[in-house]
Write an enzyme that holds these catalytic residues in place. Sequence first.
Site, short mmCIF file in Angstrom:
data_model
loop_
_atom_site.label_atom_id
_atom_site.label_comp_id
_atom_site.label_asym_id
_atom_site.label_seq_id
_atom_site.Cartn_x
_atom_site.Cartn_y
_atom_site.Cartn_z
CD GLU A 24 -2.89 0.97 2.30
OE1 GLU A 24 -2.76 -0.11 2.95
OE2 GLU A 24 -3.70 1.82 2.48
CG ASN A 69 -7.81 1.94 5.47
OD1 ASN A 69 -8.73 0.98 5.27
ND2 ASN A 69 -7.35 1.89 6.68
CG ASN A 167 -9.46 -1.57 1.27
OD1 ASN A 167 -9.01 -2.69 1.38
ND2 ASN A 167 -9.23 -0.58 2.37
CD GLU A 168 -10.33 -2.83 5.72
OE1 GLU A 168 -10.26 -1.76 6.38
OE2 GLU A 168 -9.78 -3.83 6.01
CE1 TYR A 239 -3.47 -6.98 8.22
CE2 TYR A 239 -5.83 -5.96 8.16
CZ TYR A 239 -4.58 -6.22 7.40
OH TYR A 239 -4.41 -5.54 6.26
CD GLU A 288 -6.16 -4.99 3.65
OE1 GLU A 288 -6.12 -4.91 5.02
OE2 GLU A 288 -6.49 -4.45 2.85
CD GLN A 343 0.39 -2.70 3.36
OE1 GLN A 343 1.30 -2.13 3.20
NE2 GLN A 343 -0.49 -2.11 4.22
O1 AHR Z 1 -2.98 -3.27 5.92
C1 AHR Z 1 -3.31 -2.03 6.48
C2 AHR Z 1 -4.62 -1.63 6.55
O2 AHR Z 1 -5.64 -2.36 7.19
C3 AHR Z 1 -5.28 -1.46 5.13
O3 AHR Z 1 -5.05 -0.28 4.65
C4 AHR Z 1 -6.85 -1.51 5.36
O4 AHR Z 1 -7.65 -2.15 4.29
C5 AHR Z 1 -6.90 -2.48 6.52
O5 AHR Z 1 -7.55 -1.97 7.70
#
Ligand code: AHR
Length: 491
Positions: A24, A69, A167-168, A239, A288, A343
């Site tokens: 990103e 994001n 995204n999100e 995550y 992700e 990432q």
């Molecule tokens: O990977 C970091 C962030 O985590 C990304 O920008 C977003 O999509 C997620 O919340």
Amino acid sequence: MLDIKNCKVTDRKIDKLLWGSFIEQMGRAIYGGIYDKDHPTANADGFRGDVIDAVKALEVPIIRYPGGNVVSGYRWRDGVGKNRPIRLNLAWQQLEPNIIGIHEFYNWCKQVGSELMMAINLGTGTIQDALDLVEYCNFAGHSTIADERRENGQEEPFKIKYWCLGNEMDGIWQIGNLPAEEYARKAREVSKLIKIIDPEIKTTLVGSSAPDLPTYPQWEKTVLEEAYEFVDYISLHRYYMETPDGKNESYLGQYKDLERYISTVWGIVLETKERKKTEHQVYLSIDEWNIWNKSNDSSANRWLVSDRKVENIYDYKDAVLLANLIITMVKNCDKLKIGCLAQLVNVIAPIMTENGGRMFLQPTYYPYEFASKHLVGNLLTFDVDSPKIEAGGEIYESINMVGAENGGEYSLLITNNSLKEDFDLSIDLPCDAKEIKSVKVMKNAPEAVNSFDCPNTVVPTDGFAQIKDGKLILKAETLSIIMLIIDRESK
Ligand code: AHR
């Protein structure tokens, strides 16, 4: 001796795209990460040679870009042509110099041997912006926009096949956050129209940002209802963090959550398919996934170009959890077709750099490398019945494992999650398993880390295993990861 029986070579395919990653315009992922023109190893494009080598060695099949994001406020035209404005990156409160844009990132992807997966701005971006972007990138004929690409140095279309529809968008933190119905209609229109520009395109609809958000799973139901026949994948984001009880046993068992998440979203996909009476199959893309311990966030500085953001230092137990997550992903390979480890460089990443200086590989690099290189092809399953671990509200096996048959090889990834018990394993193998080609073991203290000064504290070392009477015999020590490659009898 713990007997692991019933080894089956299935016809379920593990897609190589499961081992993709994500970069990103955030923190030092690009500026100070992949791009550092004054670094001693920098090439003519300003890309760090040591980072290129480390990414190449991972054999990352596909890389998602430019967010995350960021994409929801990203103006793609800023990153093409001669005029490169400096913009506010509102998502991460940084300055974006736009030195790296689509052409440069595409070229970097070629240098590391990866395919580019592009995300589209559906936050501040309009449907027309999205169409122009796809026309710019993929249109082979001569239109004004496609010719602009040529003037900017790219004669042939980029032929970007995989596109993320935003995204999100369910997250209130997202630039241009939308209610599910509104998002779904916009995404559906974009998907429908960009497939007219390039019929090879495959699109990913945005799912919930995480299964613990209030939008989940109603969001999935709504967006699939609206857009099912127009898209090819729906995204999952996950995550993992420290667990509330702070116990290692709870930490390692979090892969059970991923199993539930996959099965719930898959259930919604199947239900929608059934209701719509369609042959079209939408698959899952976990675009992700990683471990993210927020305590390492150092984002106090604002409006810098190359700012430190979530430079998570991973320890050995993170590598074990990551291996467990990989095993879950492989076991669900018939549903999950794309994955992006989020990432790749500096930001929650397996590869860490100093601006202008050294690089080191985090413990999580190694199970990810093994998966990407070896856990592809046909899924190999086993019946495991080992002592159960009960922690953090989950019950899971001490021994967690999966395998793949890939041409002339079988590959096995095994974790022993017990902090107390070693296990002598006897594992049934397919009858054409011939000889052991390689056994790599990781075994360290849970909190052991690598660093610029000590880069090789947590690395795989050679282990021992043998094949006796068609069974694989080995010892799985407490809290260890075992990565095995076995040659098959040539036909
Ligand atoms: O990977 C970091 C962030 O985590 C990304 O920008 C977003 O999509 C997620 O919340």
